[in-house]
Design a protein around this motif. Structure first.
Motif, PDB file in Angstrom:
ATOM      1  N   TYR A  58      40.133   8.063  12.236  1.00 54.99           N
ATOM      2  CA  TYR A  58      40.533   6.698  11.855  1.00 54.99           C
ATOM      3  C   TYR A  58      42.055   6.563  11.881  1.00 54.99           C
ATOM      4  N   CYS A  61      43.259   6.586  15.532  1.00 52.92           N
ATOM      5  CA  CYS A  61      42.967   5.345  16.255  1.00 52.92           C
ATOM      6  C   CYS A  61      43.849   4.183  15.800  1.00 52.92           C
ATOM      7  N   ASN A  62      44.220   4.168  14.553  1.00 52.14           N
ATOM      8  CA  ASN A  62      45.025   3.065  14.004  1.00 52.14           C
ATOM      9  C   ASN A  62      46.452   3.497  13.697  1.00 52.14           C
ATOM     10  N   ASN A  64      49.322   3.098  15.312  1.00 49.49           N
ATOM     11  CA  ASN A  64      50.361   2.082  15.499  1.00 49.49           C
ATOM     12  C   ASN A  64      50.409   1.099  14.334  1.00 49.49           C
ATOM     13  N   THR A  65      49.255   0.594  13.922  1.00 46.29           N
ATOM     14  CA  THR A  65      49.239  -0.379  12.829  1.00 46.29           C
ATOM     15  C   THR A  65      49.600   0.272  11.501  1.00 46.29           C
ATOM     16  N   LEU A  66      49.270   1.545  11.340  1.00 46.37           N
ATOM     17  CA  LEU A  66      49.618   2.227  10.094  1.00 46.37           C
ATOM     18  C   LEU A  66      51.115   2.482   9.985  1.00 46.37           C
TER      19      LEU A  66
END
Length: 131
Positions: A58, A61-62, A64-66
């Motif tokens: 998780y 996969c995330n 960049n947004t994190l």
């Protein structure tokens, strides 16, 4: 002379030996608490591995947004949430795994007792036949 009761008993015992005897013998070699604790610990280890893999995937996969709006406060909050979810998951699985393995142990012990009782009955039948 062939006795129908004896043949049925032997067939029943043979079916048990083929289906459950090996596992029941392995299970009944432990005390109930030891068996349940060991298997619950194994369950916790596998839950930990699975949770770490899922959390890592998780996060990967995330990523960049994190990392866009990451601050120390948000990082600590995300870690606290992840640890909280992990603890809740482990507690729930421990309770259910403990109950499941205690029940499995009880069933195995009951089947073993019944098997030994049938074995004794078969021995008595043979003794009667020899007389």
């Amino acid at each position: 002379m062939l006795d129908k009761k004896r043949i049925r008993l032997m067939a029943k015992m043979s079916a048990y030996e083929k289906k459950h005897a090996k596992e029941d013998l392995r299970i009944s070699s432990y005390y109930k608490k030891d068996y349940a604790s060991l298997n619950t610990l194994i369950t916790v280890l596998w839950i930990t591995v699975g949770y770490a893999i899922l959390a890592g995937l998780y996060a990967l996969c995330n990523l960049n947004t994190l990392l866009e709006n990451l601050t120390i406060t948000k990082l600590l909050l995300m870690i606290a949430i992840a640890v909280g979810i992990y603890l809740i998951l482990v507690i729930i699985y421990c309770v259910f795994a403990g109950n499941f393995y205690k029940g499995k142990y009880n069933k195995a012990k009951q089947r073993m007792k019944k098997y030994y009782r049938d074995l004794a009955r078969l021995g008595k039948m043979e003794m009667k036949e020899k007389k």
